[in-house]
Design a protein around this motif. Structure first.
Motif, short mmCIF file in Angstrom:
data_model
loop_
_atom_site.label_atom_id
_atom_site.label_comp_id
_atom_site.label_asym_id
_atom_site.label_seq_id
_atom_site.Cartn_x
_atom_site.Cartn_y
_atom_site.Cartn_z
N GLN A 166 0.77 -1.20 0.05
CA GLN A 166 -0.07 0.04 -0.02
C GLN A 166 1.07 1.27 0.07
O GLN A 166 0.16 2.39 0.05
CB GLN A 166 -0.93 0.05 1.15
N ILE A 167 2.10 1.29 0.02
CA ILE A 167 2.99 2.24 0.03
C ILE A 167 2.93 3.40 -1.22
O ILE A 167 2.99 2.69 -2.42
CB ILE A 167 4.45 1.84 0.21
N ARG A 168 2.70 4.46 -1.02
CA ARG A 168 2.71 5.45 -2.12
C ARG A 168 3.75 6.34 -2.14
O ARG A 168 4.02 6.94 -3.27
CB ARG A 168 1.33 6.21 -1.99
N LEU A 169 4.63 6.55 -1.06
CA LEU A 169 5.51 7.50 -0.84
C LEU A 169 6.83 6.70 -0.01
O LEU A 169 6.11 6.27 0.81
CB LEU A 169 5.10 8.83 -0.43
N MET B 163 12.62 1.56 -11.02
CA MET B 163 11.64 0.51 -11.28
C MET B 163 10.45 0.81 -10.40
O MET B 163 9.18 0.98 -10.57
CB MET B 163 11.98 -0.76 -10.97
N LEU B 164 10.85 1.23 -9.13
CA LEU B 164 9.52 1.43 -8.19
C LEU B 164 8.88 2.75 -8.43
O LEU B 164 7.59 2.90 -8.28
CB LEU B 164 10.23 1.67 -6.65
N ALA B 165 9.61 3.82 -8.72
CA ALA B 165 8.84 5.30 -9.58
C ALA B 165 8.07 5.00 -10.66
O ALA B 165 6.98 5.17 -10.68
CB ALA B 165 9.97 6.02 -9.77
N GLY B 166 8.63 3.83 -11.71
CA GLY B 166 7.95 3.75 -12.53
C GLY B 166 6.28 2.89 -12.38
O GLY B 166 5.59 2.80 -13.20
N ALA B 167 6.62 2.35 -11.24
CA ALA B 167 5.16 1.44 -10.56
C ALA B 167 4.36 2.23 -10.08
O ALA B 167 3.35 1.99 -9.42
CB ALA B 167 5.54 0.39 -9.86
N GLY B 168 4.47 3.79 -9.88
CA GLY B 168 3.68 4.72 -9.22
C GLY B 168 4.05 5.06 -7.73
O GLY B 168 3.24 5.68 -7.02
N VAL B 169 5.14 4.53 -7.41
CA VAL B 169 5.57 4.89 -6.00
C VAL B 169 6.63 6.22 -5.94
O VAL B 169 7.25 6.24 -6.67
CB VAL B 169 6.27 3.69 -5.33
N GLU B 170 5.99 7.26 -5.24
CA GLU B 170 7.08 8.58 -5.29
C GLU B 170 8.18 8.12 -4.32
O GLU B 170 8.14 7.60 -3.23
CB GLU B 170 6.09 9.74 -4.77
N ILE B 171 9.31 8.65 -4.83
CA ILE B 171 10.50 8.10 -4.18
C ILE B 171 11.27 9.50 -3.73
O ILE B 171 11.23 10.54 -4.37
CB ILE B 171 11.68 7.76 -5.05
N VAL B 172 11.47 9.76 -2.39
CA VAL B 172 11.99 10.99 -2.10
C VAL B 172 13.02 10.65 -1.19
O VAL B 172 13.40 9.48 -0.68
CB VAL B 172 10.86 11.69 -0.99
N ALA C 181 3.88 13.85 3.19
CA ALA C 181 2.70 13.23 3.17
C ALA C 181 1.37 14.24 3.20
O ALA C 181 0.49 14.18 2.39
CB ALA C 181 2.44 12.40 4.28
N ALA C 182 1.33 15.11 3.81
CA ALA C 182 0.35 16.09 4.16
C ALA C 182 -0.11 17.01 2.76
O ALA C 182 -0.99 17.12 2.25
CB ALA C 182 0.45 17.15 5.32
N GLU C 183 1.10 17.40 2.12
CA GLU C 183 1.05 18.25 0.58
C GLU C 183 0.73 17.06 -0.20
O GLU C 183 -0.03 17.90 -1.05
CB GLU C 183 2.62 18.57 0.45
N ARG C 184 0.91 16.03 -0.13
CA ARG C 184 0.47 15.11 -1.23
C ARG C 184 -0.99 14.27 -0.94
O ARG C 184 -1.29 13.56 -1.81
CB ARG C 184 1.57 13.97 -1.56
N GLY C 185 -1.42 14.62 0.22
CA GLY C 185 -2.54 13.79 0.56
C GLY C 185 -2.56 12.56 0.86
O GLY C 185 -3.62 11.81 0.61
N ILE C 186 -1.36 11.96 1.38
CA ILE C 186 -1.03 10.71 1.41
C ILE C 186 -0.99 10.61 2.94
O ILE C 186 -0.30 11.16 3.73
CB ILE C 186 0.16 10.15 0.99
N ALA C 187 -1.81 9.58 3.56
CA ALA C 187 -1.89 9.12 4.87
C ALA C 187 -0.25 8.32 5.23
O ALA C 187 0.30 7.68 4.61
CB ALA C 187 -2.80 7.98 5.34
#
Length: 176
Positions: free
Chosen positions: A12-15, A51-60, A97-103
């Motif tokens: 479930q990781i998005r960031l 690869m992870l970024a290409g799958a839609g996970v934002e990398i920071v 997370a707050a800026e991106r609306g991600i819990a």
């Protein structure tokens, strides 16, 4: 937490945030004759991040040290958010997370030292390289087999991709 619950969180990781020294590098810092700071990065780790970024996970990147070498590496990998010289990584992750609306439970962080524990514990998923500080290893939800700068980042990227159900398709694409 059992491995099934950790895998569910991982899927479930998005960031996903990463420390640099000891995670993306082996922790060694070289200084040139003019005081230029140099670091060594693992290319396998870099491809895992792509690869992870290409799958839609934002990398920071969230690091306590500011470095031109890290800014260059981030740009080379297409990582647009590299927060360097950060004293409070947990607050930085909360703001992102707050800026991106991600819990926060959909955020992850990979760290290796005790200064990383607050951000690791704030996120839903946390990871550490095999050679992380013993106290970090006690609190990380997932531990790589490889050391920092030696493939640990690639391992966590593939773990996250697999938990999302995306790894097999990526690997099969390599055979075409």
């Amino acid at each position: 937490m059992d491995s099934t619950a950790v895998r569910t969180l991982a899927g479930q990781i998005r960031l996903m945030g990463f420390d640099v020294d000891g995670v993306m590098t082996d922790g060694t810092i070289w200084f040139g004759p003019d005081g230029d700071l140099m670091k060594g990065f693992n290319t396998l780790d870099g491809h895992g991040l792509k690869m992870l970024a290409g799958a839609g996970v934002e990398i920071v990147i969230i690091s306590g040290r500011s470095s031109a070498a890290v800014r260059h590496r981030a740009a080379n990998l297409g990582i647009t958010t590299a927060l360097l010289g950060v004293e409070n990584k947990r607050d930085a992750m909360r703001e992102l997370a707050a800026e991106r609306g991600i819990a926060l439970e959909h955020c992850g962080y990979m760290g290796d030292d005790i200064v990383d524990l607050p951000v690791m514990r704030a996120c839903g998923f946390s990871a550490a390289p095999a050679n992380a500080h013993f106290f970090v290893l006690q609190h990380a939800r997932w531990i790589a087999e490889a050391d920092g700068g030696r493939g640990a980042v690639r391992e966590v990227c593939e773990y996250l991709l697999d938990a999302r159900g995306a790894l097999d398709a990526l690997l099969q694409d390599c055979l075409r």
